[in-house]
Design a protein around this motif. Sequence first.
Motif, PDB file in Angstrom:
ATOM      1  N   MET A   2       0.742  -1.052  -0.081  1.00 39.71           N
ATOM      2  CA  MET A   2       0.015   0.230   0.090  1.00 39.71           C
ATOM      3  C   MET A   2       0.936   1.335   0.003  1.00 39.71           C
ATOM      4  O   MET A   2       0.503   2.176   0.155  1.00 39.71           O
ATOM      5  CB  MET A   2      -1.002  -0.159   1.338  1.00 39.71           C
ATOM      6  N   ALA A   3       2.045   1.151  -0.032  1.00 42.12           N
ATOM      7  CA  ALA A   3       3.023   2.207  -0.243  1.00 42.12           C
ATOM      8  C   ALA A   3       2.725   3.476  -1.116  1.00 42.12           C
ATOM      9  O   ALA A   3       2.461   4.525  -0.665  1.00 42.12           O
ATOM     10  CB  ALA A   3       4.419   1.911  -0.492  1.00 42.12           C
ATOM     11  N   ARG A   4       2.219   3.083  -2.242  1.00 41.97           N
ATOM     12  CA  ARG A   4       1.687   4.281  -3.273  1.00 41.97           C
ATOM     13  C   ARG A   4       0.420   4.914  -2.849  1.00 41.97           C
ATOM     14  O   ARG A   4       0.287   5.963  -2.832  1.00 41.97           O
ATOM     15  CB  ARG A   4       1.656   3.822  -4.801  1.00 41.97           C
ATOM     16  N   VAL A   5      -0.438   3.951  -2.161  1.00 42.99           N
ATOM     17  CA  VAL A   5      -1.746   4.511  -1.984  1.00 42.99           C
ATOM     18  C   VAL A   5      -1.440   5.491  -0.657  1.00 42.99           C
ATOM     19  O   VAL A   5      -1.831   6.580  -0.541  1.00 42.99           O
ATOM     20  CB  VAL A   5      -2.841   3.191  -1.294  1.00 42.99           C
ATOM     21  N   VAL A   6      -0.435   5.025   0.201  1.00 40.78           N
ATOM     22  CA  VAL A   6      -0.318   6.037   1.404  1.00 40.78           C
ATOM     23  C   VAL A   6       0.179   7.318   1.067  1.00 40.78           C
ATOM     24  O   VAL A   6       0.082   8.303   1.726  1.00 40.78           O
ATOM     25  CB  VAL A   6       0.766   5.164   2.499  1.00 40.78           C
ATOM     26  N   GLU A   7       1.227   7.204  -0.116  1.00 41.41           N
ATOM     27  CA  GLU A   7       1.860   8.427  -0.579  1.00 41.41           C
ATOM     28  C   GLU A   7       0.916   9.303  -1.154  1.00 41.41           C
ATOM     29  O   GLU A   7       0.934  10.550  -1.106  1.00 41.41           O
ATOM     30  CB  GLU A   7       2.996   8.035  -1.649  1.00 41.41           C
ATOM     31  N   TRP A   8      -0.289   8.716  -1.785  1.00 42.19           N
ATOM     32  CA  TRP A   8      -1.235   9.563  -2.470  1.00 42.19           C
ATOM     33  C   TRP A   8      -2.076  10.074  -1.443  1.00 42.19           C
ATOM     34  O   TRP A   8      -2.338  11.160  -1.705  1.00 42.19           O
ATOM     35  CB  TRP A   8      -2.006   8.706  -3.270  1.00 42.19           C
ATOM     36  N   ARG A   9      -2.315   9.326  -0.633  1.00 47.98           N
ATOM     37  CA  ARG A   9      -3.185  10.011   0.570  1.00 47.98           C
ATOM     38  C   ARG A   9      -2.462  11.113   1.447  1.00 47.98           C
ATOM     39  O   ARG A   9      -3.142  12.099   1.439  1.00 47.98           O
ATOM     40  CB  ARG A   9      -3.498   8.837   1.486  1.00 47.98           C
ATOM     41  N   SER A  10      -1.156  10.995   1.462  1.00 46.89           N
ATOM     42  CA  SER A  10      -0.500  12.113   1.996  1.00 46.89           C
ATOM     43  C   SER A  10      -0.390  13.441   1.256  1.00 46.89           C
ATOM     44  O   SER A  10      -0.944  14.493   1.734  1.00 46.89           O
ATOM     45  CB  SER A  10       1.051  11.875   2.288  1.00 46.89           C
ATOM     46  N   LYS A  11      -0.263  13.125   0.191  1.00 52.30           N
ATOM     47  CA  LYS A  11      -0.425  14.311  -1.188  1.00 52.30           C
ATOM     48  C   LYS A  11      -1.701  14.740  -1.023  1.00 52.30           C
ATOM     49  O   LYS A  11      -1.675  16.148  -0.862  1.00 52.30           O
ATOM     50  CB  LYS A  11      -0.059  13.779  -2.546  1.00 52.30           C
ATOM     51  N   MET A  12      -2.997  14.081  -0.838  1.00 50.32           N
ATOM     52  CA  MET A  12      -4.089  14.763  -1.116  1.00 50.32           C
ATOM     53  C   MET A  12      -4.372  15.624   0.347  1.00 50.32           C
ATOM     54  O   MET A  12      -4.910  16.441   0.356  1.00 50.32           O
ATOM     55  CB  MET A  12      -5.347  13.591  -1.001  1.00 50.32           C
ATOM     56  N   ASN A  13      -3.949  15.148   1.384  1.00 49.05           N
ATOM     57  CA  ASN A  13      -3.975  15.735   2.790  1.00 49.05           C
ATOM     58  C   ASN A  13      -3.315  16.975   2.908  1.00 49.05           C
ATOM     59  O   ASN A  13      -3.623  17.622   3.755  1.00 49.05           O
ATOM     60  CB  ASN A  13      -3.825  14.497   3.857  1.00 49.05           C
ATOM     61  N   GLU A  14      -2.099  17.134   2.060  1.00 49.80           N
ATOM     62  CA  GLU A  14      -1.406  18.350   2.146  1.00 49.80           C
ATOM     63  C   GLU A  14      -2.084  19.464   1.230  1.00 49.80           C
ATOM     64  O   GLU A  14      -1.830  20.506   1.279  1.00 49.80           O
ATOM     65  CB  GLU A  14      -0.115  17.912   1.642  1.00 49.80           C
ATOM     66  N   GLU A  15      -3.076  19.007   0.397  1.00 49.30           N
ATOM     67  CA  GLU A  15      -3.827  20.037  -0.386  1.00 49.30           C
ATOM     68  C   GLU A  15      -4.473  21.175   0.386  1.00 49.30           C
ATOM     69  O   GLU A  15      -5.016  20.883   1.567  1.00 49.30           O
ATOM     70  CB  GLU A  15      -4.856  19.359  -1.260  1.00 49.30           C
ATOM     71  N   LYS A  16      -4.678  22.472  -0.235  1.00 48.74           N
ATOM     72  CA  LYS A  16      -4.972  23.593   0.403  1.00 48.74           C
ATOM     73  C   LYS A  16      -6.411  23.461   0.860  1.00 48.74           C
ATOM     74  O   LYS A  16      -6.758  23.844   2.149  1.00 48.74           O
ATOM     75  CB  LYS A  16      -5.102  24.697  -0.436  1.00 48.74           C
ATOM     76  N   ALA A  17      -7.262  22.684   0.036  1.00 51.13           N
ATOM     77  CA  ALA A  17      -8.831  22.612   0.538  1.00 51.13           C
ATOM     78  C   ALA A  17      -9.113  21.737   1.813  1.00 51.13           C
ATOM     79  O   ALA A  17      -9.745  21.920   2.499  1.00 51.13           O
ATOM     80  CB  ALA A  17      -9.393  21.851  -0.516  1.00 51.13           C
ATOM     81  N   VAL A  18      -8.136  20.931   1.943  1.00 47.08           N
ATOM     82  CA  VAL A  18      -7.821  19.929   3.060  1.00 47.08           C
ATOM     83  C   VAL A  18      -7.297  20.814   4.373  1.00 47.08           C
ATOM     84  O   VAL A  18      -8.046  21.148   5.543  1.00 47.08           O
ATOM     85  CB  VAL A  18      -6.983  18.862   3.030  1.00 47.08           C
ATOM     86  N   LYS A  19      -6.181  21.352   4.241  1.00 46.36           N
ATOM     87  CA  LYS A  19      -5.852  22.524   5.237  1.00 46.36           C
ATOM     88  C   LYS A  19      -6.581  23.628   5.736  1.00 46.36           C
ATOM     89  O   LYS A  19      -6.622  23.714   6.980  1.00 46.36           O
ATOM     90  CB  LYS A  19      -4.569  22.923   4.800  1.00 46.36           C
ATOM     91  N   ASP A  20      -7.442  24.207   4.725  1.00 42.69           N
ATOM     92  CA  ASP A  20      -8.126  25.183   5.079  1.00 42.69           C
ATOM     93  C   ASP A  20      -9.697  24.558   5.729  1.00 42.69           C
ATOM     94  O   ASP A  20     -10.585  25.388   5.925  1.00 42.69           O
ATOM     95  CB  ASP A  20      -8.415  25.964   4.299  1.00 42.69           C
ATOM     96  N   GLY A  21     -10.014  23.502   5.623  1.00 39.41           N
ATOM     97  CA  GLY A  21     -11.235  22.521   6.188  1.00 39.41           C
ATOM     98  C   GLY A  21     -12.294  22.411   5.230  1.00 39.41           C
ATOM     99  O   GLY A  21     -13.403  22.052   5.701  1.00 39.41           O
ATOM    100  N   THR A  22     -12.055  22.835   4.064  1.00 38.28           N
ATOM    101  CA  THR A  22     -12.984  22.823   2.989  1.00 38.28           C
ATOM    102  C   THR A  22     -13.303  21.288   2.533  1.00 38.28           C
ATOM    103  O   THR A  22     -14.414  20.898   2.327  1.00 38.28           O
ATOM    104  CB  THR A  22     -12.673  23.589   1.827  1.00 38.28           C
ATOM    105  N   LEU A  23     -12.187  20.548   2.593  1.00 36.57           N
ATOM    106  CA  LEU A  23     -12.342  19.100   2.731  1.00 36.57           C
ATOM    107  C   LEU A  23     -11.864  18.342   3.691  1.00 36.57           C
ATOM    108  O   LEU A  23     -11.004  18.723   4.208  1.00 36.57           O
ATOM    109  CB  LEU A  23     -11.861  18.409   1.185  1.00 36.57           C
ATOM    110  N   PRO A  24     -12.558  17.197   4.077  1.00 38.17           N
ATOM    111  CA  PRO A  24     -11.802  16.363   5.157  1.00 38.17           C
ATOM    112  C   PRO A  24     -10.655  15.750   4.778  1.00 38.17           C
ATOM    113  O   PRO A  24     -10.513  15.604   3.645  1.00 38.17           O
ATOM    114  CB  PRO A  24     -13.024  15.521   5.694  1.00 38.17           C
ATOM    115  N   LYS A  25      -9.875  15.172   5.701  1.00 40.38           N
ATOM    116  CA  LYS A  25      -8.539  14.542   5.439  1.00 40.38           C
ATOM    117  C   LYS A  25      -9.026  13.123   4.882  1.00 40.38           C
ATOM    118  O   LYS A  25     -10.230  12.771   5.378  1.00 40.38           O
ATOM    119  CB  LYS A  25      -7.691  14.208   6.826  1.00 40.38           C
ATOM    120  N   ALA A  26      -8.578  12.593   3.860  1.00 37.47           N
ATOM    121  CA  ALA A  26      -8.833  11.135   3.448  1.00 37.47           C
ATOM    122  C   ALA A  26      -8.167  10.182   4.372  1.00 37.47           C
ATOM    123  O   ALA A  26      -7.192  10.278   4.460  1.00 37.47           O
ATOM    124  CB  ALA A  26      -8.276  11.161   1.889  1.00 37.47           C
TER     125      ALA A  26
END
Length: 85
Positions: A2-26
């Motif tokens: 699952m290494a690529r999935v974990v890496e993709w999840r980390s990248k998604m969770n670093e996006e601005k929409a997640v950081k500003d609370g518009t989207l929840p963390k995946a």
Amino acid sequence: DMARVVEWRSKMNEEKAVKDGTLPKASINDIVVLAVAKALKQHPQVNSSWQEDHIKQFANVDISIAGNNIITIKKNLRNFILSIN
């Protein structure tokens, strides 16, 4: 692996929409649900059930998740998939 999935999840969770609370963390669970939803859309014969004398294929992908005695239903998954893609 699952290494690529974990890496993709980390990248998604670093996006601005997640950081500003518009989207929840995946979560990993979110990604598994996404994979199942996409698989069901690609293989509609699997998204079906036996109805006494015939097999019924469903047009929508509906997934229920139970956890902590709470059931969350992802209806049609359209917004869910769009929000974590």
